[in-house]
Design a protein around this motif. Structure first.
Motif, PDB file in Angstrom:
ATOM      1  N   UNK A 192      29.854  53.103  48.614  1.00  0.00           N
ATOM      2  CA  UNK A 192      29.335  51.874  48.029  1.00  0.00           C
ATOM      3  C   UNK A 192      29.492  50.790  49.087  1.00  0.00           C
ATOM      4  N   UNK A 193      28.375  50.187  49.448  1.00  0.00           N
ATOM      5  CA  UNK A 193      28.408  49.149  50.481  1.00  0.00           C
ATOM      6  C   UNK A 193      29.122  47.904  49.978  1.00  0.00           C
ATOM      7  N   UNK A 194      29.745  47.197  50.902  1.00  0.00           N
ATOM      8  CA  UNK A 194      30.372  45.925  50.570  1.00  0.00           C
ATOM      9  C   UNK A 194      29.284  44.930  50.169  1.00  0.00           C
ATOM     10  N   UNK A 195      29.631  44.048  49.259  1.00  0.00           N
ATOM     11  CA  UNK A 195      28.721  42.981  48.860  1.00  0.00           C
ATOM     12  C   UNK A 195      29.025  41.784  49.758  1.00  0.00           C
ATOM     13  N   UNK A 196      28.014  41.323  50.462  1.00  0.00           N
ATOM     14  CA  UNK A 196      28.220  40.206  51.394  1.00  0.00           C
ATOM     15  C   UNK A 196      28.257  38.892  50.618  1.00  0.00           C
ATOM     16  N   UNK A 197      29.391  38.202  50.736  1.00  0.00           N
ATOM     17  CA  UNK A 197      29.581  36.917  50.065  1.00  0.00           C
ATOM     18  C   UNK A 197      30.259  35.958  51.022  1.00  0.00           C
ATOM     19  N   UNK A 198      30.222  34.681  50.669  1.00  0.00           N
ATOM     20  CA  UNK A 198      30.972  33.680  51.432  1.00  0.00           C
ATOM     21  C   UNK A 198      32.388  33.683  50.873  1.00  0.00           C
ATOM     22  N   UNK A 199      33.337  34.071  51.693  1.00  0.00           N
ATOM     23  CA  UNK A 199      34.728  34.175  51.276  1.00  0.00           C
ATOM     24  C   UNK A 199      35.324  32.788  51.061  1.00  0.00           C
ATOM     25  N   UNK A 200      35.895  32.573  49.874  1.00  0.00           N
ATOM     26  CA  UNK A 200      36.524  31.309  49.541  1.00  0.00           C
ATOM     27  C   UNK A 200      38.022  31.496  49.365  1.00  0.00           C
ATOM     28  N   UNK A 201      38.416  32.566  48.674  1.00  0.00           N
ATOM     29  CA  UNK A 201      39.821  32.783  48.350  1.00  0.00           C
ATOM     30  C   UNK A 201      40.014  34.249  47.960  1.00  0.00           C
ATOM     31  N   UNK A 202      40.985  34.911  48.539  1.00  0.00           N
ATOM     32  CA  UNK A 202      41.219  36.321  48.209  1.00  0.00           C
ATOM     33  C   UNK A 202      42.280  36.503  47.126  1.00  0.00           C
ATOM     34  N   UNK A 203      42.862  35.424  46.637  1.00  0.00           N
ATOM     35  CA  UNK A 203      43.925  35.502  45.635  1.00  0.00           C
ATOM     36  C   UNK A 203      43.424  36.216  44.374  1.00  0.00           C
ATOM     37  N   UNK A 206      31.729  47.536  56.032  1.00  0.00           N
ATOM     38  CA  UNK A 206      32.773  48.109  55.210  1.00  0.00           C
ATOM     39  C   UNK A 206      32.201  48.415  53.828  1.00  0.00           C
ATOM     40  N   UNK A 207      33.074  48.632  52.917  1.00  0.00           N
ATOM     41  CA  UNK A 207      32.710  49.001  51.558  1.00  0.00           C
ATOM     42  C   UNK A 207      33.780  49.925  51.022  1.00  0.00           C
ATOM     43  N   UNK A 208      33.365  50.874  50.203  1.00  0.00           N
ATOM     44  CA  UNK A 208      34.340  51.834  49.712  1.00  0.00           C
ATOM     45  C   UNK A 208      33.728  53.218  49.640  1.00  0.00           C
ATOM     46  N   UNK A 209      34.601  54.201  49.725  1.00  0.00           N
ATOM     47  CA  UNK A 209      34.187  55.600  49.646  1.00  0.00           C
ATOM     48  C   UNK A 209      34.973  56.255  48.525  1.00  0.00           C
ATOM     49  N   UNK A 210      34.349  57.210  47.861  1.00  0.00           N
ATOM     50  CA  UNK A 210      35.023  57.898  46.766  1.00  0.00           C
ATOM     51  C   UNK A 210      34.662  59.376  46.800  1.00  0.00           C
ATOM     52  N   UNK A 211      35.633  60.193  46.474  1.00  0.00           N
ATOM     53  CA  UNK A 211      35.424  61.628  46.281  1.00  0.00           C
ATOM     54  C   UNK A 211      36.040  61.974  44.933  1.00  0.00           C
ATOM     55  N   UNK A 212      35.235  62.466  44.015  1.00  0.00           N
ATOM     56  CA  UNK A 212      35.734  62.788  42.683  1.00  0.00           C
ATOM     57  C   UNK A 212      36.366  64.172  42.656  1.00  0.00           C
ATOM     58  N   UNK A 213      37.062  64.448  41.568  1.00  0.00           N
ATOM     59  CA  UNK A 213      37.709  65.744  41.397  1.00  0.00           C
ATOM     60  C   UNK A 213      36.693  66.887  41.412  1.00  0.00           C
ATOM     61  N   UNK A 214      35.503  66.588  40.947  1.00  0.00           N
ATOM     62  CA  UNK A 214      34.454  67.611  40.896  1.00  0.00           C
ATOM     63  C   UNK A 214      33.778  67.824  42.249  1.00  0.00           C
ATOM     64  N   UNK A 251      33.653  46.474  42.222  1.00  0.00           N
ATOM     65  CA  UNK A 251      33.284  45.898  43.515  1.00  0.00           C
ATOM     66  C   UNK A 251      32.560  44.564  43.306  1.00  0.00           C
ATOM     67  N   UNK A 252      31.649  44.531  42.362  1.00  0.00           N
ATOM     68  CA  UNK A 252      30.902  43.312  42.064  1.00  0.00           C
ATOM     69  C   UNK A 252      31.836  42.219  41.545  1.00  0.00           C
ATOM     70  N   UNK A 253      32.718  42.566  40.624  1.00  0.00           N
ATOM     71  CA  UNK A 253      33.642  41.573  40.054  1.00  0.00           C
ATOM     72  C   UNK A 253      34.540  40.976  41.135  1.00  0.00           C
ATOM     73  N   UNK A 254      35.048  41.808  42.026  1.00  0.00           N
ATOM     74  CA  UNK A 254      35.902  41.305  43.109  1.00  0.00           C
ATOM     75  C   UNK A 254      35.106  40.414  44.056  1.00  0.00           C
ATOM     76  N   UNK A 255      33.848  40.773  44.319  1.00  0.00           N
ATOM     77  CA  UNK A 255      33.002  39.951  45.190  1.00  0.00           C
ATOM     78  C   UNK A 255      32.755  38.579  44.569  1.00  0.00           C
TER      79      UNK A 255
END
Length: 96
Positions: A15-26, A1-9, A54-58
């Motif tokens: 952007x690939x997902x950052x693989x982390x050990x999930x502790x809490x999604x809150x 997974x990850x995210x995709x973006x298309x700009x107005x231009x 993406x990094x901050x959320x990871x």
């Protein structure tokens, strides 16, 4: 997974997902959106702003909630329940 973006231009990127050990999604969505908005407000380009968000959320989802609260608010519910409730607004239930 990850995210995709298309700009107005018309620029498209993935952007690939950052693989982390999930502790809490809150709060992951709030963290992502807040960092994205802050980066855009600072004039950061969309791709770099999305990478920062993406990094901050990871980091958030891989950090125990008590640790996040201590880092952001300077309090720990395990260390000082009163200070935690006071600074974070997490008030204990009233006793009957």
């Amino acid at each position: 997974m990850g995210l995709a973006c298309a700009t107005k231009s018309g620029k498209e990127f993935l952007i690939e997902a950052i693989k982390v050990r999930l502790v809490n999604t809150h709060g992951a969505g709030d963290e992502f959106t807040g960092v994205l908005a802050a980066e855009i407000a600072r004039g950061t380009g969309m791709e770099d702003a999305l990478r920062a968000a993406n990094h901050a959320a990871a980091v958030l989802v891989s950090t125990p909630r008590d640790t996040v609260q201590e880092l952001k608010f300077g309090c720990s519910p395990k260390r000082d329940a009163y200070a935690h409730h006071h600074c974070c607004g997490h008030l204990p239930a009233k006793r009957a």
